[in-house]
Design an enzyme around this catalytic site. Sequence first.
Site, PDB file in Angstrom:
ATOM      1  N   SER A 164       0.833  -1.192   0.000  1.00  0.00           N
ATOM      2  CA  SER A 164       0.000   0.000   0.000  1.00  0.00           C
ATOM      3  C   SER A 164       0.880   1.259   0.000  1.00  0.00           C
ATOM      4  CB  SER A 164      -0.967  -0.044   1.187  1.00  0.00           C
ATOM      5  OG  SER A 164      -2.017   0.868   1.029  1.00  0.00           O
ATOM      6  N   ASP A 259     -10.035  -4.731  -4.675  1.00  0.00           N
ATOM      7  CA  ASP A 259      -9.324  -3.679  -3.950  1.00  0.00           C
ATOM      8  C   ASP A 259      -9.570  -2.356  -4.658  1.00  0.00           C
ATOM      9  OD1 ASP A 259      -7.506  -2.088  -2.551  1.00  0.00           O
ATOM     10  OD2 ASP A 259      -5.727  -3.145  -3.269  1.00  0.00           O
ATOM     11  N   HIS A 289      -7.741  -5.617  -0.324  1.00  0.00           N
ATOM     12  CA  HIS A 289      -6.613  -4.871   0.198  1.00  0.00           C
ATOM     13  C   HIS A 289      -6.192  -5.493   1.527  1.00  0.00           C
ATOM     14  CE1 HIS A 289      -4.090  -1.318  -0.041  1.00  0.00           C
ATOM     15  NE2 HIS A 289      -4.219  -1.194   1.275  1.00  0.00           N
TER      16      HIS A 289
END
Length: 322
Positions: A164, A259, A289
């Site tokens: 991320s 995601d 995610h």
Amino acid sequence: MQRPDDLDPEIRQFIASVQAGWARHPSLASVGIAQARAIAEQVRAPWAAGGTVMARVDDIAVPHGAGAVRVRLHTPASAAAAGPVLAYLHGGGWTLFSIATHDRLMREYAQRTGFRVAGIDYSLSPEARFPRALDETATVIGWLRDHGAAVGIDPGRIAVGGDSAGANLALSAAIDRRDAGEGGLIKALLLNYGAYDDRCDRMSHHRYDGAPYMLGRDEMRGFWRNYLGGDTAAPPRAAPIRAALGALPPAFLCIAECDVLRDENLDMAQRLEAAGTVVRREVYPGASHSFLDAISSSALADRAFDDAARWLKHALGRPLAR
């Protein structure tokens, strides 16, 4: 309309468990940043526990400016006397989480590759905005090159990775090294469902928005505001989707199908390939995610770790030159 049935069943259960953890605390929007971080650490603690035990774990203070960056070095029992290292940057929107919340994740990579993994505890936003975390990352990478041999690291086999916001920092760090004339320093990039574009306006940002899929579009926009200090467009050094992407090391992109960040990851893979970078992209069906954090209960996460470990061993398998 959200349809969480498109999630892998084990990932759906993982998200439900995480959401139940959040529900035991006040909403993060209702508390100050210090309490929000403490809550986030508590909620993620069960997922950072368990797994393999390292032969050695060392906390190292790497000098940076007037202070230091904490680095946690995980050494598995199978590590070579002078072997590769994966410098890893945790996710959390540049705002939350730490090397503690990602401890299990880093130990998994160390165990499955036989490499040391150096977790970088970079400074968080909004107190430390762009480019502080990126500059700290550069300092740690330079330290691994210059001083890593003393802790069993082959300075010629450094990989950088993250998830991320951490994948953003990893890729931007490689671009910085290239632009500084040190393009050969980083040998491989491990990019897990990265945040590369502050616009948050692709189809997946709408299709997979919200708690049933772990991360929301507005939540991601808030993280970008924390990192940048406002709503102005991010420069290429902060949002690498806008950067020149040539002459970069080989990259493994772990992409979660369900995601909000999926489409910018697919776009990034295409742009890297078009710029001549050797790319392996893996899209994991039914993954959300942060799905790698589900390693204690998810076969899909287990497969993703194995895929990345095999790729890293191939990318960094060259022994130290004598």
